[in-house]
Design a protein around this motif. Sequence first.
Motif, PDB file in Angstrom:
ATOM      1  N   PHE A 150       0.828  -1.199   0.000  1.00 30.17           N
ATOM      2  CA  PHE A 150       0.000   0.000   0.000  1.00 30.17           C
ATOM      3  C   PHE A 150       0.869   1.257   0.000  1.00 30.17           C
ATOM      4  CE2 PHE A 150      -2.153   3.447   2.213  1.00 30.17           C
ATOM      5  CZ  PHE A 150      -3.350   3.518   1.525  1.00 30.17           C
ATOM      6  N   LEU A 151       1.832   1.334   0.908  1.00 28.80           N
ATOM      7  CA  LEU A 151       2.663   2.527   1.028  1.00 28.80           C
ATOM      8  C   LEU A 151       3.591   2.707  -0.173  1.00 28.80           C
ATOM      9  CD1 LEU A 151       3.667   2.392   4.813  1.00 28.80           C
ATOM     10  CD2 LEU A 151       1.992   3.892   3.733  1.00 28.80           C
ATOM     11  N   CYS A 152       4.219   1.615  -0.611  1.00 30.45           N
ATOM     12  CA  CYS A 152       5.201   1.744  -1.689  1.00 30.45           C
ATOM     13  C   CYS A 152       4.556   2.101  -3.021  1.00 30.45           C
ATOM     14  CB  CYS A 152       5.999   0.454  -1.820  1.00 30.45           C
ATOM     15  SG  CYS A 152       7.183   0.192  -0.492  1.00 30.45           S
ATOM     16  N   SER A 153       3.377   1.558  -3.305  1.00 32.24           N
ATOM     17  CA  SER A 153       2.752   1.881  -4.586  1.00 32.24           C
ATOM     18  C   SER A 153       2.378   3.352  -4.661  1.00 32.24           C
ATOM     19  CB  SER A 153       1.525   0.997  -4.823  1.00 32.24           C
ATOM     20  OG  SER A 153       0.558   1.192  -3.813  1.00 32.24           O
ATOM     21  N   GLU A 154       1.840   3.885  -3.575  1.00 33.46           N
ATOM     22  CA  GLU A 154       1.496   5.305  -3.568  1.00 33.46           C
ATOM     23  C   GLU A 154       2.743   6.186  -3.546  1.00 33.46           C
ATOM     24  OE1 GLU A 154      -1.877   6.891  -3.794  1.00 33.46           O
ATOM     25  OE2 GLU A 154      -1.555   4.979  -4.830  1.00 33.46           O
ATOM     26  N   ALA A 155       3.768   5.769  -2.813  1.00 32.50           N
ATOM     27  CA  ALA A 155       5.016   6.542  -2.780  1.00 32.50           C
ATOM     28  C   ALA A 155       5.664   6.581  -4.162  1.00 32.50           C
ATOM     29  CB  ALA A 155       5.976   5.936  -1.759  1.00 32.50           C
ATOM     30  N   MET A 156       5.705   5.436  -4.855  1.00 27.31           N
ATOM     31  CA  MET A 156       6.305   5.396  -6.189  1.00 27.31           C
ATOM     32  C   MET A 156       5.553   6.297  -7.154  1.00 27.31           C
ATOM     33  SD  MET A 156       7.181   1.338  -6.442  1.00 27.31           S
ATOM     34  CE  MET A 156       7.655   1.403  -8.171  1.00 27.31           C
ATOM     35  N   HIS A 157       4.228   6.286  -7.066  1.00 24.05           N
ATOM     36  CA  HIS A 157       3.440   7.171  -7.940  1.00 24.05           C
ATOM     37  C   HIS A 157       3.819   8.623  -7.713  1.00 24.05           C
ATOM     38  CE1 HIS A 157       0.082   9.069  -9.982  1.00 24.05           C
ATOM     39  NE2 HIS A 157      -0.137   9.751  -8.871  1.00 24.05           N
ATOM     40  N   HIS A 158       3.887   9.035  -6.467  1.00 24.79           N
ATOM     41  CA  HIS A 158       4.172  10.439  -6.177  1.00 24.79           C
ATOM     42  C   HIS A 158       5.641  10.804  -6.412  1.00 24.79           C
ATOM     43  CE1 HIS A 158       0.216  11.668  -4.809  1.00 24.79           C
ATOM     44  NE2 HIS A 158       0.103  10.506  -4.194  1.00 24.79           N
ATOM     45  N   LEU A 159       6.494   9.795  -6.571  1.00 23.40           N
ATOM     46  CA  LEU A 159       7.884  10.037  -6.969  1.00 23.40           C
ATOM     47  C   LEU A 159       8.032  10.057  -8.490  1.00 23.40           C
ATOM     48  CD1 LEU A 159       9.747   7.796  -4.370  1.00 23.40           C
ATOM     49  CD2 LEU A 159       9.861  10.302  -4.520  1.00 23.40           C
ATOM     50  N   VAL A 161       7.200   7.462 -10.581  1.00 21.84           N
ATOM     51  CA  VAL A 161       7.465   6.142 -11.144  1.00 21.84           C
ATOM     52  C   VAL A 161       6.139   5.510 -11.546  1.00 21.84           C
ATOM     53  CG1 VAL A 161       8.455   3.861 -10.733  1.00 21.84           C
ATOM     54  CG2 VAL A 161       9.477   5.881  -9.647  1.00 21.84           C
ATOM     55  N   PRO A 162       5.931   5.202 -12.833  1.00 19.06           N
ATOM     56  CA  PRO A 162       4.657   4.594 -13.243  1.00 19.06           C
ATOM     57  C   PRO A 162       4.429   3.270 -12.521  1.00 19.06           C
ATOM     58  CG  PRO A 162       5.904   5.344 -15.152  1.00 19.06           C
ATOM     59  CD  PRO A 162       6.827   5.440 -13.973  1.00 19.06           C
ATOM     60  N   SER A 198      -5.552  -0.019 -11.423  1.00 18.47           N
ATOM     61  CA  SER A 198      -4.771   0.205 -12.639  1.00 18.47           C
ATOM     62  C   SER A 198      -5.711   0.267 -13.834  1.00 18.47           C
ATOM     63  CB  SER A 198      -3.757  -0.926 -12.840  1.00 18.47           C
ATOM     64  OG  SER A 198      -3.048  -0.776 -14.051  1.00 18.47           O
ATOM     65  N   PRO A 199      -5.328   0.976 -14.901  1.00 21.78           N
ATOM     66  CA  PRO A 199      -6.136   0.916 -16.117  1.00 21.78           C
ATOM     67  C   PRO A 199      -6.218  -0.500 -16.680  1.00 21.78           C
ATOM     68  CG  PRO A 199      -4.588   2.746 -16.215  1.00 21.78           C
ATOM     69  CD  PRO A 199      -4.194   1.924 -15.032  1.00 21.78           C
ATOM     70  N   SER A 200      -5.175  -1.315 -16.415  1.00 26.67           N
ATOM     71  CA  SER A 200      -5.150  -2.676 -16.934  1.00 26.67           C
ATOM     72  C   SER A 200      -4.181  -3.507 -16.113  1.00 26.67           C
ATOM     73  CB  SER A 200      -4.706  -2.673 -18.403  1.00 26.67           C
ATOM     74  OG  SER A 200      -4.528  -3.999 -18.869  1.00 26.67           O
ATOM     75  N   PHE A 201      -4.554  -4.768 -15.868  1.00 25.12           N
ATOM     76  CA  PHE A 201      -3.635  -5.713 -15.250  1.00 25.12           C
ATOM     77  C   PHE A 201      -3.187  -6.784 -16.242  1.00 25.12           C
ATOM     78  CE2 PHE A 201      -5.454  -3.923 -11.362  1.00 25.12           C
ATOM     79  CZ  PHE A 201      -4.302  -3.751 -10.598  1.00 25.12           C
ATOM     80  N   LEU A 202      -3.407  -6.557 -17.533  1.00 23.00           N
ATOM     81  CA  LEU A 202      -2.820  -7.440 -18.533  1.00 23.00           C
ATOM     82  C   LEU A 202      -1.307  -7.337 -18.438  1.00 23.00           C
ATOM     83  CD1 LEU A 202      -5.042  -6.792 -21.687  1.00 23.00           C
ATOM     84  CD2 LEU A 202      -5.024  -8.830 -20.238  1.00 23.00           C
ATOM     85  N   ARG A 203      -0.620  -8.437 -18.692  1.00 21.03           N
ATOM     86  CA  ARG A 203       0.832  -8.455 -18.592  1.00 21.03           C
ATOM     87  C   ARG A 203       1.401  -9.310 -19.719  1.00 21.03           C
ATOM     88  NH1 ARG A 203       0.567 -10.387 -12.850  1.00 21.03           N
ATOM     89  NH2 ARG A 203      -1.499  -9.485 -13.109  1.00 21.03           N
ATOM     90  N   ARG A 248       4.637   0.353 -29.011  1.00 26.03           N
ATOM     91  CA  ARG A 248       4.091   1.245 -27.993  1.00 26.03           C
ATOM     92  C   ARG A 248       4.022   0.562 -26.630  1.00 26.03           C
ATOM     93  NH1 ARG A 248       0.564   5.544 -28.473  1.00 26.03           N
ATOM     94  NH2 ARG A 248       1.651   5.868 -30.452  1.00 26.03           N
ATOM     95  N   SER A 249       3.613  -0.696 -26.605  1.00 28.88           N
ATOM     96  CA  SER A 249       3.412  -1.399 -25.339  1.00 28.88           C
ATOM     97  C   SER A 249       4.723  -1.704 -24.623  1.00 28.88           C
ATOM     98  CB  SER A 249       2.635  -2.693 -25.558  1.00 28.88           C
ATOM     99  OG  SER A 249       3.357  -3.582 -26.387  1.00 28.88           O
ATOM    100  N   ARG A 250       5.833  -1.718 -25.338  1.00 28.54           N
ATOM    101  CA  ARG A 250       7.120  -1.977 -24.694  1.00 28.54           C
ATOM    102  C   ARG A 250       7.518  -0.867 -23.745  1.00 28.54           C
ATOM    103  NH1 ARG A 250      11.187  -2.631 -29.357  1.00 28.54           N
ATOM    104  NH2 ARG A 250      12.660  -2.746 -27.636  1.00 28.54           N
ATOM    105  N   CYS A 251       7.057   0.348 -23.992  1.00 27.01           N
ATOM    106  CA  CYS A 251       7.527   1.479 -23.194  1.00 27.01           C
ATOM    107  C   CYS A 251       6.400   2.326 -22.629  1.00 27.01           C
ATOM    108  CB  CYS A 251       8.452   2.357 -24.017  1.00 27.01           C
ATOM    109  SG  CYS A 251       7.696   3.016 -25.513  1.00 27.01           S
ATOM    110  N   ALA A 252       5.156   1.899 -22.811  1.00 27.89           N
ATOM    111  CA  ALA A 252       4.042   2.740 -22.374  1.00 27.89           C
ATOM    112  C   ALA A 252       3.814   2.608 -20.874  1.00 27.89           C
ATOM    113  CB  ALA A 252       2.770   2.361 -23.120  1.00 27.89           C
ATOM    114  N   PRO A 253       3.780   3.724 -20.117  1.00 27.72           N
ATOM    115  CA  PRO A 253       3.446   3.655 -18.697  1.00 27.72           C
ATOM    116  C   PRO A 253       1.940   3.526 -18.527  1.00 27.72           C
ATOM    117  CG  PRO A 253       3.778   5.931 -19.339  1.00 27.72           C
ATOM    118  CD  PRO A 253       4.096   5.092 -20.555  1.00 27.72           C
ATOM    119  N   PRO A 254       1.484   3.122 -17.325  1.00 28.34           N
ATOM    120  CA  PRO A 254       0.031   3.092 -17.076  1.00 28.34           C
ATOM    121  C   PRO A 254      -0.579   4.463 -17.282  1.00 28.34           C
ATOM    122  CG  PRO A 254       1.242   1.966 -15.319  1.00 28.34           C
ATOM    123  CD  PRO A 254       2.249   2.673 -16.175  1.00 28.34           C
ATOM    124  N   ARG A 255      -1.816   4.489 -17.831  1.00 27.19           N
ATOM    125  CA  ARG A 255      -2.473   5.773 -18.082  1.00 27.19           C
ATOM    126  C   ARG A 255      -3.764   5.879 -17.287  1.00 27.19           C
ATOM    127  NH1 ARG A 255      -3.384   5.103 -24.059  1.00 27.19           N
ATOM    128  NH2 ARG A 255      -3.472   2.958 -23.370  1.00 27.19           N
TER     129      ARG A 255
END
Length: 255
Positions: A150-159, A161-162, A198-203, A248-255
Amino acid sequence: MDTDSPRFDNRLLQTLPGDPESGPRRREVLGAAWSPVMPTPVTAPTLLAWSPDVAAMLGFDTAEVESESFAQVFGGNALYAGMQPWAANYGGHQFGHWAGQLGDGRAISLGELVAPDGRHWELQLKGAGPTPYSRGADGRAVLRSSIREFLCSEAMHHLGVPTTRALSLVGTGDDVVRDMFYDGHPRAEPGAIVCRVSPSFLRFGSFELPASRGETALLQHLVDACIARDFPELHGQGEALYGDWFARSRCAPPR
């Protein structure tokens, strides 16, 4: 937000073939991108933390987040109207070797929410119980690792990091047995559930698994659905379209 007001369209489920069997029985799932499975209820869901940024993005106000119904839904005990829980089927590598089918072993997506601004967000509970892909595990998560996520995902976003976002952290009121130090001394720890957003959890493994099985029709169906849902700006046909998507998908961050 009233409990009946979130809107879910679940485009992925409407587009891609699903497993004809429902429930958490462990099994190999062929010819399907997802399996219908309900979260396993917990004893006493209690909201421990939440992200005001993510809640506002999704259209939840403070009164709704702090309500008993919110803890029930995001603890896995209830659903908002329109939710259709599922676990995704995908493959991957473990310890340097192809492991075949992996899938969401302790993650269950509740639905694709349409936010007030029209954007789509998939809401996924981590630690919500067993799925067809749990491979003998209990599908649960402990509080210590859930706090970290929980903490790291929100911290990474605000830093900048997609990454995926985190809406909520809910204590379950149930114990989960884990060997914290991998020393042969497991013990009971408090359980918890994180709602990931997330907009998508496809991987990549979503495409690897049907490719490895020779399920060409499913693979193309999955690619077409991914382009339509997650890359609507891409146009064209055939190999040119797939080439643009791959680049595009190789480098696209979450939107």
